[in-house]
Design an enzyme around this catalytic site. Sequence first.
Site, PDB file in Angstrom:
ATOM      1  N   HIS A  55     -90.760 -45.026-140.781  1.00 45.09           N
ATOM      2  CA  HIS A  55     -91.550 -43.799-140.572  1.00 45.09           C
ATOM      3  C   HIS A  55     -93.030 -44.173-140.753  1.00 45.09           C
ATOM      4  O   HIS A  55     -93.693 -43.760-141.701  1.00 45.09           O
ATOM      5  CB  HIS A  55     -91.121 -42.730-141.576  1.00 45.09           C
ATOM      6  CG  HIS A  55     -91.544 -41.337-141.210  1.00 45.09           C
ATOM      7  ND1 HIS A  55     -92.262 -41.033-140.071  1.00 45.09           N
ATOM      8  CD2 HIS A  55     -91.338 -40.136-141.839  1.00 45.09           C
ATOM      9  CE1 HIS A  55     -92.471 -39.725-140.022  1.00 45.09           C
ATOM     10  NE2 HIS A  55     -91.932 -39.158-141.068  1.00 45.09           N
TER      11      HIS A  55
ATOM     12  N   CYS B 210     -92.619 -37.010-148.886  1.00 44.78           N
ATOM     13  CA  CYS B 210     -92.952 -36.831-147.467  1.00 44.78           C
ATOM     14  C   CYS B 210     -92.566 -35.445-146.960  1.00 44.78           C
ATOM     15  O   CYS B 210     -93.107 -34.995-145.951  1.00 44.78           O
ATOM     16  CB  CYS B 210     -92.279 -37.914-146.632  1.00 44.78           C
ATOM     17  SG  CYS B 210     -90.487 -37.946-146.835  1.00 44.78           S
TER      18      CYS B 210
ATOM     19  N   ARG C  87     -89.076 -39.471-131.983  1.00 48.61           N
ATOM     20  CA  ARG C  87     -88.321 -39.393-133.246  1.00 48.61           C
ATOM     21  C   ARG C  87     -86.846 -39.511-132.891  1.00 48.61           C
ATOM     22  O   ARG C  87     -86.305 -38.677-132.153  1.00 48.61           O
ATOM     23  CB  ARG C  87     -88.580 -38.069-133.965  1.00 48.61           C
ATOM     24  CG  ARG C  87     -87.559 -37.814-135.061  1.00 48.61           C
ATOM     25  CD  ARG C  87     -87.926 -36.702-135.991  1.00 48.61           C
ATOM     26  NE  ARG C  87     -89.008 -37.110-136.872  1.00 48.61           N
ATOM     27  CZ  ARG C  87     -89.345 -36.463-137.993  1.00 48.61           C
ATOM     28  NH1 ARG C  87     -88.692 -35.379-138.354  1.00 48.61           N
ATOM     29  NH2 ARG C  87     -90.319 -36.903-138.756  1.00 48.61           N
TER      30      ARG C  87
ATOM     31  N   ASP D 271     -88.082 -39.208-151.971  1.00 46.03           N
ATOM     32  CA  ASP D 271     -87.669 -38.598-150.707  1.00 46.03           C
ATOM     33  C   ASP D 271     -86.237 -38.113-150.896  1.00 46.03           C
ATOM     34  O   ASP D 271     -85.583 -38.443-151.910  1.00 46.03           O
ATOM     35  CB  ASP D 271     -87.783 -39.647-149.576  1.00 46.03           C
ATOM     36  CG  ASP D 271     -87.486 -39.073-148.189  1.00 46.03           C
ATOM     37  OD1 ASP D 271     -87.445 -37.834-148.032  1.00 46.03           O
ATOM     38  OD2 ASP D 271     -87.275 -39.874-147.246  1.00 46.03           O
TER      39      ASP D 271
ATOM     40  N   GLN E 125     -95.869 -41.582-141.377  1.00 45.83           N
ATOM     41  CA  GLN E 125     -95.868 -41.046-142.736  1.00 45.83           C
ATOM     42  C   GLN E 125     -96.609 -42.004-143.670  1.00 45.83           C
ATOM     43  O   GLN E 125     -97.452 -41.590-144.463  1.00 45.83           O
ATOM     44  CB  GLN E 125     -94.413 -40.859-143.207  1.00 45.83           C
ATOM     45  CG  GLN E 125     -94.300 -40.234-144.571  1.00 45.83           C
ATOM     46  CD  GLN E 125     -94.735 -38.771-144.585  1.00 45.83           C
ATOM     47  OE1 GLN E 125     -94.259 -37.973-143.792  1.00 45.83           O
ATOM     48  NE2 GLN E 125     -95.650 -38.414-145.466  1.00 45.83           N
TER      49      GLN E 125
ATOM     50  N   ARG F 251    -101.042 -35.695-142.512  1.00 43.28           N
ATOM     51  CA  ARG F 251    -100.350 -36.196-141.312  1.00 43.28           C
ATOM     52  C   ARG F 251    -101.216 -35.887-140.089  1.00 43.28           C
ATOM     53  O   ARG F 251    -101.334 -36.708-139.179  1.00 43.28           O
ATOM     54  CB  ARG F 251     -98.981 -35.509-141.162  1.00 43.28           C
ATOM     55  CG  ARG F 251     -97.954 -35.906-142.215  1.00 43.28           C
ATOM     56  CD  ARG F 251     -97.462 -37.319-142.038  1.00 43.28           C
ATOM     57  NE  ARG F 251     -96.931 -37.576-140.720  1.00 43.28           N
ATOM     58  CZ  ARG F 251     -95.692 -37.252-140.321  1.00 43.28           C
ATOM     59  NH1 ARG F 251     -94.843 -36.714-141.167  1.00 43.28           N
ATOM     60  NH2 ARG F 251     -95.272 -37.541-139.099  1.00 43.28           N
TER      61      ARG F 251
END
Length: 307
Positions: free
Chosen positions: A128, A263, A101, A223, A131, A291
Amino acid sequence: MQHFITINDIRSDEFHRILELSASIKQQVKRGEYQHYLANKMLAMVFEKQSLRTRVSFETGMFQLGGSSTYLGNEIGFGKRESIKDIAEVLSSMVDVIMFRGMKHQSVEDLARYSAVPVINGLTDSAHPCQALADMFTLREIFGDLRGKKLSWVGDANNVAASLLQASARLGVKFSVAAPSGYQFDSNVISNLIGDGAAEGFDLELTDDPFKAVKNAIAVYTDVWVSMGQEAEEEERKKILSPYQVNAELMAAAGHNAIFLHCLPARRGLEVTDEVMDSSQSKVIQQAENRLHAQKGLLVWLLNETR
Ligand code: CP
Ligand code: NVA
């Protein structure tokens, strides 16, 4: 070497295979069965940014699959203490898979270039994919076959939105994005984002009208307005994006069968109200849990079914 840097690294059939694996592993766990598909495998997780879900889902996933993981944060001085090439070569000489990340997307590409083991993108400034994989898993769990169904995005067309756009193309989902000018997808990057894998049923609608985007959508997704690394733009972003809040009025326009997705982490009272977050239409906790299941499918596919 098969990596998972963006959704475009997998074809539609591979996407479906990962979703299938994820579903069967989730069902096994719900029955209390833990198959050690990744016995003795080690995952290194490198974080330049904060995380709750990504860290815990990968760590729990590896444990449940019979493997293990190690968390590497600030202490490794990513990009400062030694070169990315050296980090990639050393790490991949010891572990079986790397999750990264990071601040810049280029860093995950550089890691992948020099790594001898698969690299998974756990979020960068432009993507991402884990996700999006989990979100498509959640949508499929709730709505079944997604082909031709409409997913709407409201707010900043950011890293999460970019991966959802790619995932929509792969699975034949209609993707509608409502964002203000300057925060919408740039028409020059769209064909690159979609790549060559748009499945039948895919369509893309770009608008500045959130009510238009959510019309006939099965899900309304938003988001944060200020992603990690954009803190200096906070005030301006809040001002420009405030008409894009997902609230009860917007959810009513989508209809009572539409679900709400985020998310997470959410800034309650900004991009989404408490009322929507805590409503029965909100599936954000199921989405977060997935996830874990989707990444287990991804890890098993990467380590046992490719190379
Ligand atoms: N959605 C997500 O990636 O959450 P974290 O930032 O907590 O990992
Ligand atoms: N767009 C957000 C997602 C966090 C999971 C960010 O990049 O900070």
